[in-house]
Design a protein around this motif. Structure first.
Motif, PDB file in Angstrom:
ATOM      1  N   VAL A 191      -5.607  -4.671   0.584  1.00  0.00           N
ATOM      2  CA  VAL A 191      -4.931  -3.830  -0.408  1.00  0.00           C
ATOM      3  C   VAL A 191      -5.661  -3.910  -1.745  1.00  0.00           C
ATOM      4  O   VAL A 191      -5.885  -2.896  -2.422  1.00  0.00           O
ATOM      5  CB  VAL A 191      -3.453  -4.254  -0.566  1.00  0.00           C
ATOM      6  N   ARG A 192      -6.057  -5.112  -2.144  1.00  0.00           N
ATOM      7  CA  ARG A 192      -6.779  -5.283  -3.411  1.00  0.00           C
ATOM      8  C   ARG A 192      -8.081  -4.476  -3.409  1.00  0.00           C
ATOM      9  O   ARG A 192      -8.406  -3.794  -4.386  1.00  0.00           O
ATOM     10  CB  ARG A 192      -7.068  -6.765  -3.671  1.00  0.00           C
ATOM     11  N   MET A 200       0.672  -4.854  -4.359  1.00  0.00           N
ATOM     12  CA  MET A 200       0.013  -6.140  -4.160  1.00  0.00           C
ATOM     13  C   MET A 200       0.985  -7.222  -3.691  1.00  0.00           C
ATOM     14  O   MET A 200       0.562  -8.270  -3.216  1.00  0.00           O
ATOM     15  CB  MET A 200      -0.667  -6.579  -5.457  1.00  0.00           C
ATOM     16  N   VAL A 201       2.262  -6.975  -3.810  1.00  0.00           N
ATOM     17  CA  VAL A 201       3.268  -7.926  -3.359  1.00  0.00           C
ATOM     18  C   VAL A 201       3.946  -7.460  -2.078  1.00  0.00           C
ATOM     19  O   VAL A 201       4.221  -8.238  -1.170  1.00  0.00           O
ATOM     20  CB  VAL A 201       4.321  -8.179  -4.463  1.00  0.00           C
ATOM     21  N   SER A 202       4.208  -6.155  -1.974  1.00  0.00           N
ATOM     22  CA  SER A 202       5.034  -5.653  -0.877  1.00  0.00           C
ATOM     23  C   SER A 202       4.265  -5.344   0.402  1.00  0.00           C
ATOM     24  O   SER A 202       4.864  -5.285   1.480  1.00  0.00           O
ATOM     25  CB  SER A 202       5.790  -4.398  -1.331  1.00  0.00           C
ATOM     26  N   LEU A 203       2.956  -5.130   0.320  1.00  0.00           N
ATOM     27  CA  LEU A 203       2.179  -4.763   1.501  1.00  0.00           C
ATOM     28  C   LEU A 203       1.502  -5.977   2.124  1.00  0.00           C
ATOM     29  O   LEU A 203       1.143  -6.921   1.425  1.00  0.00           O
ATOM     30  CB  LEU A 203       1.108  -3.731   1.132  1.00  0.00           C
ATOM     31  N   PRO A 204       1.296  -5.966   3.445  1.00  0.00           N
ATOM     32  CA  PRO A 204       0.573  -7.054   4.092  1.00  0.00           C
ATOM     33  C   PRO A 204      -0.932  -6.938   3.860  1.00  0.00           C
ATOM     34  O   PRO A 204      -1.409  -5.929   3.358  1.00  0.00           O
ATOM     35  CB  PRO A 204       0.924  -6.859   5.577  1.00  0.00           C
ATOM     36  N   ALA A 263      -9.193   3.052   1.191  1.00  0.00           N
ATOM     37  CA  ALA A 263     -10.314   2.205   1.606  1.00  0.00           C
ATOM     38  C   ALA A 263     -11.481   3.035   2.133  1.00  0.00           C
ATOM     39  O   ALA A 263     -12.647   2.650   1.972  1.00  0.00           O
ATOM     40  CB  ALA A 263      -9.839   1.220   2.667  1.00  0.00           C
ATOM     41  N   ARG A 264     -11.164   4.190   2.750  1.00  0.00           N
ATOM     42  CA  ARG A 264     -12.216   5.050   3.302  1.00  0.00           C
ATOM     43  C   ARG A 264     -12.757   6.047   2.284  1.00  0.00           C
ATOM     44  O   ARG A 264     -13.638   6.848   2.599  1.00  0.00           O
ATOM     45  CB  ARG A 264     -11.681   5.800   4.525  1.00  0.00           C
TER      46      ARG A 264
END
Length: 499
Positions: A446-447, A437-441, A422-423
């Motif tokens: 995340v997207r 995209m499924v396992s992380l909060p 992200a940075r």
């Protein structure tokens, strides 16, 4: 009346190293068997049940259970249909490249074009932004050999320090606790030993639904008269059949376990000789739990004080007691302390080391145990060697044929890698055997992090939610197509045979 099959079977082979194919004495051509049986193991959880894959004319056509020591011929519904991955109509069978930038579509490409695309962009990125501009985000549902290569590829081929895997999201708390308490990240007893326990305490695990084959050993213990205690916020099927259910408030497991330990101490049920001869730090633990009275813990956990006392006495008075735990206590900001509280309770009773006794983690992911031993963790080299330990670094560098100075240092853990994306510090990532995209909060964050990569490269055998965002998708093999080993939740190394 039934016959003992073992009487009629010549067992001059190891359970796990049976040869694929037909026996030396075969049917005549006109009467030959319709298929061959390839002995292997299910991939879908840490139990890794033994099974036989049916193969006819080079195609996987079915599955049969196999009499292996820890599943004894049983398969759960997932195992029964696992073979269908091989010829599933949605399998990825060729590379895909996103043409025309991020707004373009993923289109079929040749292997040469796809690999050239990835290599050219990685070389350009590292020339402009350094080796650590690329990360490797791996998984555990692969063979040990693949997990080993994932770590080596990241550190040797790419030269990046940012190498980690999705086990960081589940098993790292248990791994940290067991390493701290026992000096090793391993389950201390095999599944059949569960049947030897006189009391089983299941905490943070929906054992009956998530590990139905392992549950058979709990039933055997109960057939012998064992007491079954379930700690779970939900009334699961296991909770409904338990002798005692403690409906704990989420996030308060450590308080409950500390309360049980305090009660064991006050009832005089501590194995003093064991604690004196085999442990350190007991006095500090004893002092720390003294404040956790049943009356104080009741409003914290939501469990009535009398149930807390009953649980402690059922557990503490059993000659052999076993604690089983999983993600329910490990997926927490204080997951390590939760696991240590369970370990402290078992140690106070002198249980670890006894057949059927102690405390053990229930690894969920297929090869979750082996995956974290092969050197794909941010702070670890193969074989539990520390990436910051000079001696370990020299040893691994010598094995890999590189200078120790070329070996990167410790990198970011899996959740931290997303922040680096992200940075803009991580500009590309290779994702394999993992669906972020499924396992992380925080799915939106995340997207955005993944969408900003140039490129995002995904290796998978289905078009996952993460692969849909990728710039390059490379098809991988499914477990039926692999040859290698995995390590199940017992720490048992098992052989995976290619069908």
């Amino acid at each position: 009346m039934t016959v003992n099959r073992d009487t009629f079977m010549v067992r001059d082979f190891n359970y796990d190293l049976q040869m694929a194919g037909r026996q030396p004495v075969q049917w005549l051509e006109s009467e030959r068997a319709a298929y061959d049986l390839v002995p292997t193991h299910c991939c879908f959880c840490g139990v890794q049940c033994g099974m036989n894959i049916r193969v006819s004319e080079g195609r996987v056509v079915g599955v049969e259970p196999r009499d292996f020591p820890h599943n004894r011929g049983a398969l759960c519904p997932k195992g029964v249909v696992a073979y269908q991955q091989a010829d599933h109509p949605e399998r990825l069978l060729y590379p895909l490249l996103r043409r025309g930038g991020k707004e373009g579509r993923l289109e079929r490409a040749s292997w040469d074009d796809a690999l050239d695309y990835v290599a050219e962009r990685w070389q350009r990125l590292q020339a402009e932004h350094g080796k650590d501009s690329i990360a490797v985000y791996s998984g555990s549902s692969m063979t040990n050999e693949k997990c080993y290569l994932a770590g080596k590829f990241g550190r040797v081929a790419l030269g990046t320090r940012h190498v980690d895997y999705n086990g960081r999201l589940c098993m790292s708390a248990a791994a940290g606790a067991y390493t701290k308490a026992f000096g090793i990240d391993r389950s201390p007893l095999p599944l059949p030993d569960y049947a030897l326990a006189d009391c089983i305490l299941a905490i943070g695990t929906n054992l009956g639904e998530c590990f139905p084959v392992a549950m058979q050993w709990v039933w055997q213990a109960r057939d012998r008269g064992a007491t079954f205690i379930v700690v779970d916020p939900r009334e699961t099927p296991a909770a409904r059949t338990a002798d005692l259910w403690l409906p704990v408030r989420p996030g308060t497991d450590a308080a409950l376990l500390n309360c049980m330990l305090r009660q064991v101490i006050h009832d005089g049920l501590v194995d003093e000789a064991y604690v004196r001869d085999r442990t350190t730090g007991w006095e500090a633990v004893k002092a720390a739990v003294e404040a956790y009275t049943p009356e104080r813990v009741e409003p914290i956990t939501g469990v009535p004080a009398e149930r807390l006392v009953t649980a402690a006495r059922l557990y503490g008075r059993a000659a052999t007691s076993l604690i089983l735990h999983a993600r329910g206590i490990e997926h927490s900001t204080h997951g390590v302390n939760n696991c240590l509280a369970a370990i402290n309770l078992a140690l106070a009773r002198g249980q670890p080391g006894r057949p059927g006794g102690g405390v053990t983690m229930l690894t969920g992911q297929g090869n979750g145990q082996g995956g974290r031993e092969m050197g794909q963790k941010a702070n670890q080299l193969p074989g539990y060697r520390g990436i910051s330990n000079p001696e370990d670094r020299r040893h691994v560098a010598a094995v890999w044929g590189i200078d120790e100075a070329e070996l990167p240092g410790e990198g970011a853990a899996a959740p931290e890698i997303i922040g680096l994306m992200a940075r803009g510090e991580v500009r590309s990532c290779l994702v394999l055997c993992s669906n972020l995209m499924v396992s992380l909060p925080d799915n939106g964050f995340v997207r955005r992090a993944l969408s900003g990569l140039e490129p995002l490269v995904v290796i998978d055998f289905f078009m996952s939610e993460t692969a849909e965002l990728a710039d390059a998708v490379l098809p991988g093999t499914v477990w039926l197509e692999d040859e290698g080993t995995t390590t199940n939740l017992e720490g048992r190394v098992i052989k995976i045979n290619k069908a």
